[in-house]
Design a protein around this motif. Sequence first.
Motif, PDB file in Angstrom:
ATOM      1  N   HIS A 174      -1.620 -15.755  57.658  1.00  0.00           N
ATOM      2  CA  HIS A 174      -1.462 -16.433  56.371  1.00  0.00           C
ATOM      3  C   HIS A 174      -0.103 -17.120  56.278  1.00  0.00           C
ATOM      4  O   HIS A 174       0.803 -16.839  57.065  1.00  0.00           O
ATOM      5  N   HIS A 231       7.020 -17.860  54.227  1.00  0.00           N
ATOM      6  CA  HIS A 231       6.861 -17.256  55.553  1.00  0.00           C
ATOM      7  C   HIS A 231       5.524 -17.647  56.159  1.00  0.00           C
ATOM      8  O   HIS A 231       4.568 -17.930  55.445  1.00  0.00           O
ATOM      9  N   THR A 245       2.823 -15.982  59.036  1.00  0.00           N
ATOM     10  CA  THR A 245       2.477 -14.626  59.470  1.00  0.00           C
ATOM     11  C   THR A 245       1.622 -14.665  60.718  1.00  0.00           C
ATOM     12  O   THR A 245       0.539 -15.267  60.724  1.00  0.00           O
ATOM     13  N   GLN A 257       1.453  -4.383  57.938  1.00  0.00           N
ATOM     14  CA  GLN A 257       2.324  -5.562  57.975  1.00  0.00           C
ATOM     15  C   GLN A 257       3.766  -5.163  58.272  1.00  0.00           C
ATOM     16  O   GLN A 257       4.183  -4.058  57.937  1.00  0.00           O
ATOM     17  N   GLU A 272       6.388 -13.011  59.535  1.00  0.00           N
ATOM     18  CA  GLU A 272       5.672 -11.767  59.247  1.00  0.00           C
ATOM     19  C   GLU A 272       4.620 -11.516  60.333  1.00  0.00           C
ATOM     20  O   GLU A 272       4.222 -12.462  61.033  1.00  0.00           O
ATOM     21  N   ILE A 315       7.542  -6.721  51.285  1.00  0.00           N
ATOM     22  CA  ILE A 315       7.705  -7.883  52.175  1.00  0.00           C
ATOM     23  C   ILE A 315       8.498  -8.982  51.451  1.00  0.00           C
ATOM     24  O   ILE A 315       9.326  -9.665  52.058  1.00  0.00           O
TER      25      ILE A 315
HETATM   26 NI    NI Z   1       2.874 -12.368  53.759  1.00  0.00          NI
END
Ligand code: NI
Length: 265
Positions: free
Chosen positions: A39, A162, A164, A207, A232, A256
């Motif tokens: 994502h 971010h 990921t 994560q 991430e 996060i």
């Molecule tokens: Ni994220």
Amino acid sequence: MQLDRFFEALWFDFVRIAPQAAAIKARLEELGERVENDHVAFRTFDRSPVDLATLEPRLLELGYQPLEDYAFPDKHLRARAYTRQGAPRIFLSELLRAELSTGAQTLLQRCVDAIPHGAGGSAQIFHQGRLWPALPFADYERLASESEYAGWLCALGLRPNHFTVSLNAMQKLRTVEAILEFVERAGYKVNAAGGRVKGSATIGLEQGSTLADRVAVDFADGTHTVPTCYYEFALRHRIAGGELYPGFVTDSASRIFESTDRAAR
Ligand code: NI
């Protein structure tokens, strides 16, 4: 706009202020890993020409569907996730400005008032950066001391917060801890807020992330080095029915978010 060109433009903008992500991606590819995105996440202001409701049609035009809503009351945020077959998920959050102090709201309103009407009319908005004049650094610090998210958004604007990496697409680094150790050996710091690995196989999603790069950013009174963006890593597990867990986990996402905190170490 074509989807792969959209993501190319996002990545181009992202690695300019998060050079660590380009370096880590290159290292993973040297290892023979296929780097796919789980994502991409964005931050924005509520009640503005770029609020979640105004931006959502841009995602629908790109073929995305809303998946689920999330609330982060202690961070004064709400978020919505979007999915599209064969494409990275998109996580779009917005700052609930009315929940902040009057002083913070005044500073935020100055930013919002400068956003051109119609700014949210094109998908290019997702990599436009700051749409308002640079703030004095003292105002940034004041905002960030009340909401790290607010400070970050005012300094950096609309852009990927971010990217990921999907660990489900990996061959060698198959756990979050394994990739975090890999990243540390390459010389990058890891976000340990709430533990290095957030979530669990039982929940369906694990994560982890780096700490944001620190890059010189323009303020009204000169450049200052501030936390920008981070990379991430997500591992999705099969849930009842045999499908991969599709959504996000608020407790994990909340920690996060702290990858861009000024005090994070
Ligand atoms: Ni994220």
